[in-house]
Design a protein around this motif. Structure first.
Motif, PDB file in Angstrom:
ATOM      1  N   ILE A 120       1.075  -1.327   0.199  1.00 27.94           N
ATOM      2  CA  ILE A 120      -0.044  -0.025   0.205  1.00 27.94           C
ATOM      3  C   ILE A 120       0.650   0.984  -0.431  1.00 27.94           C
ATOM      4  O   ILE A 120       1.263   2.273  -0.663  1.00 27.94           O
ATOM      5  N   GLU A 121       1.601   1.284   1.045  1.00 25.34           N
ATOM      6  CA  GLU A 121       3.038   2.428   0.746  1.00 25.34           C
ATOM      7  C   GLU A 121       3.852   2.355   0.038  1.00 25.34           C
ATOM      8  O   GLU A 121       3.915   4.020  -0.557  1.00 25.34           O
ATOM      9  N   ARG A 122       3.777   0.985  -1.183  1.00 28.22           N
ATOM     10  CA  ARG A 122       4.502   1.405  -2.523  1.00 28.22           C
ATOM     11  C   ARG A 122       3.049   2.031  -3.736  1.00 28.22           C
ATOM     12  O   ARG A 122       3.797   2.824  -4.549  1.00 28.22           O
ATOM     13  N   LEU A 123       2.338   1.479  -3.768  1.00 28.93           N
ATOM     14  CA  LEU A 123       0.760   1.929  -4.563  1.00 28.93           C
ATOM     15  C   LEU A 123       1.104   3.540  -3.971  1.00 28.93           C
ATOM     16  O   LEU A 123       1.204   4.569  -5.227  1.00 28.93           O
ATOM     17  N   ASN A 172     -11.834   3.624   1.992  1.00 35.23           N
ATOM     18  CA  ASN A 172     -10.680   4.177   2.573  1.00 35.23           C
ATOM     19  C   ASN A 172      -8.792   4.504   1.468  1.00 35.23           C
ATOM     20  O   ASN A 172      -8.237   5.370   1.890  1.00 35.23           O
ATOM     21  N   LEU A 173      -9.309   3.405   1.151  1.00 32.94           N
ATOM     22  CA  LEU A 173      -7.678   3.549  -0.209  1.00 32.94           C
ATOM     23  C   LEU A 173      -8.271   4.449  -0.685  1.00 32.94           C
ATOM     24  O   LEU A 173      -6.761   5.124  -1.683  1.00 32.94           O
ATOM     25  N   MET A 174      -9.021   5.180  -1.266  1.00 29.81           N
ATOM     26  CA  MET A 174      -9.835   5.335  -2.691  1.00 29.81           C
ATOM     27  C   MET A 174      -9.246   7.445  -1.946  1.00 29.81           C
ATOM     28  O   MET A 174      -8.489   7.683  -2.568  1.00 29.81           O
ATOM     29  N   ARG A 175      -9.630   7.164  -0.973  1.00 33.38           N
ATOM     30  CA  ARG A 175      -9.314   8.652   0.039  1.00 33.38           C
ATOM     31  C   ARG A 175      -8.113   8.865  -0.257  1.00 33.38           C
ATOM     32  O   ARG A 175      -7.212   9.940   0.155  1.00 33.38           O
ATOM     33  N   MET A 176      -6.901   7.699   0.284  1.00 38.30           N
ATOM     34  CA  MET A 176      -5.823   8.030   0.484  1.00 38.30           C
ATOM     35  C   MET A 176      -5.237   7.987  -0.379  1.00 38.30           C
ATOM     36  O   MET A 176      -3.315   8.959  -0.915  1.00 38.30           O
ATOM     37  N   VAL A 177      -5.214   7.334  -1.643  1.00 35.06           N
ATOM     38  CA  VAL A 177      -4.781   7.730  -2.664  1.00 35.06           C
ATOM     39  C   VAL A 177      -4.686   8.678  -3.723  1.00 35.06           C
ATOM     40  O   VAL A 177      -3.917   9.068  -4.277  1.00 35.06           O
ATOM     41  N   LEU A 187      -1.772   1.825 -15.699  1.00 35.91           N
ATOM     42  CA  LEU A 187      -2.707   0.862 -14.939  1.00 35.91           C
ATOM     43  C   LEU A 187      -1.984   0.149 -13.817  1.00 35.91           C
ATOM     44  O   LEU A 187      -0.812  -0.559 -14.055  1.00 35.91           O
ATOM     45  N   LEU A 188      -2.198   0.292 -12.339  1.00 38.92           N
ATOM     46  CA  LEU A 188      -1.749  -0.332 -11.563  1.00 38.92           C
ATOM     47  C   LEU A 188      -2.467  -1.185 -10.726  1.00 38.92           C
ATOM     48  O   LEU A 188      -3.764  -0.695 -10.909  1.00 38.92           O
ATOM     49  N   ARG A 189      -2.577  -2.002 -10.203  1.00 33.95           N
ATOM     50  CA  ARG A 189      -3.646  -3.358 -10.009  1.00 33.95           C
ATOM     51  C   ARG A 189      -2.186  -4.000  -8.676  1.00 33.95           C
ATOM     52  O   ARG A 189      -1.456  -4.275  -9.073  1.00 33.95           O
ATOM     53  N   LEU A 190      -3.433  -4.363  -7.760  1.00 36.49           N
ATOM     54  CA  LEU A 190      -3.520  -4.845  -6.433  1.00 36.49           C
ATOM     55  C   LEU A 190      -4.136  -6.585  -6.198  1.00 36.49           C
ATOM     56  O   LEU A 190      -5.935  -5.480  -6.197  1.00 36.49           O
TER      57      LEU A 190
END
Length: 330
Positions: free
Chosen positions: A133-136, A185-190, A255-258
């Protein structure tokens, strides 16, 4: 507190998440677990014996103990507010399962109580502490991939137990509280922005005897206004569909994908960046979260995610839930 000072913990609730995630995380960090608090003394004793915890208390007894510095709250969602407030008032730091509260008003109450007591409170979104997540976030913030334009996050599974608290509206049940909160939460963070909710299509349970209904599936479309322009976010969550968990971020160039953004404990993971893939060795994000929280309690660092963030998260959930209950598709 010095770096060598251990943080003494109490567990409020003998839930599965406490057993499977927090007990191992605390033991990994060599953090003493002083007691478990449980309403059912027999269940509490069985939990304590299984996990080699010396003491069993009532909820009230646990937060009143002088030999506990921090409390982990693993209770149903509706109980997060009263017991977080009670623990803070008793001079305890609090790590509380997500969602921290059921509304933004409640989250603001917790923020005020934390400030008044001088004790820390953290919403336990453990996934945020995983290196992937930190890397993304670093790749998107770096700008080399071009402006962020589109986000999609999914978290669904089939909850077969119809007695589970997540089916009960009075207890804060529903897919958005339990699962949708993660991609939100991740959308807000990214994006480093707060969403405007454009639409929500939801499926609700049949009314219970008291008239309550929970969202068992939802699809939301949101807009995040960033300095580089609007970002469109698509969110899917469900308690009534097969397991599906992934996150994608589309920048103008890549495009980035987890593939496993939120269920990454103890397994090798990867971040797909265009045509190449970065690999991450298995780790325990719960243990990383606990280590960070304990460092903040000792005064060695500030919390990376404060209660302002939790209030904003709750405000976004309020908006999603309002539309989910206003516009069900069945």
């Amino acid at each position: 507190m010095s770096h060598s000072t251990p943080i003494r913990w109490g567990l409020l609730g003998a839930a599965r998440i406490a057993a499977s995630a927090l007990v191992p995380a605390l033991r990994h960090n060599i953090s003493p677990i002083v007691a478990v608090g449980c309403r059912d003394a027999q269940r509490g004793a069985a939990f304590a014996a299984r996990h080699h915890i010396a003491e069993v208390e009532s909820y009230e007894g646990l937060i009143a103990r002088d030999d506990i510095d921090a409390v982990y709250i693993a209770l149903p969602n509706h109980a997060h507010l009263p017991w977080t407030l009670a623990a803070l008032a008793a001079g305890k730091h609090v790590l509380c399962e997500k969602p921290l509260s059921l509304t933004a008003v409640e989250a603001a109450q917790i923020r005020a109580a934390s400030l008044a007591s001088g004790r820390l409170a953290l919403e336990a979104f453990m996934y945020r502490f995983h290196p992937q997540i930190e890397r993304l976030c670093a790749l998107i913030a770096g700008g080399a991939l071009g402006p962020l334009r589109w986000l999609r996050g999914s978290f669904t599974y089939s909850l077969q137990d119809n007695t589970d608290v997540r089916w009960d509206a009075k207890l804060g049940g529903g897919a958005l509280y339990d699962l949708g909160c993660y991609p939100l939460n991740l959308m807000r963070m990214v994006s480093q922005a707060e969403p405007s909710v454009l639409s929500v299509a939801s499926r609700l349970t049949a009314p219970a005897a008291d008239g309550g209904r929970v969202d068992h599936a939802a699809h939301a479309v949101m807009r995040f206004d960033t300095a580089e322009g609007p970002v469109l976010g698509h969110l899917d969550c469900a308690l009534s569909l097969p397991f599906h968990c992934q996150f994608e971020a589309l920048c103008e160039k890549t495009l980035l994908r987890l593939p496993i953004p939120f269920t990454s404990k103890g397994t090798d993971t990867e971040l797909q960046v265009g045509d190449y893939t970065e690999h991450f060795s298995a780790c325990d994000p719960y243990a990383l979260m606990v280590a960070h929280f304990e460092a903040a309690v000792r005064g060695e660092c500030a919390l990376r995610f404060g209660l302002d963030d939790s209030v904003a998260q709750a405000r976004a959930l309020d908006a999603l839930l309002s539309q989910a209950h206003a516009t069900p598709i069945d």
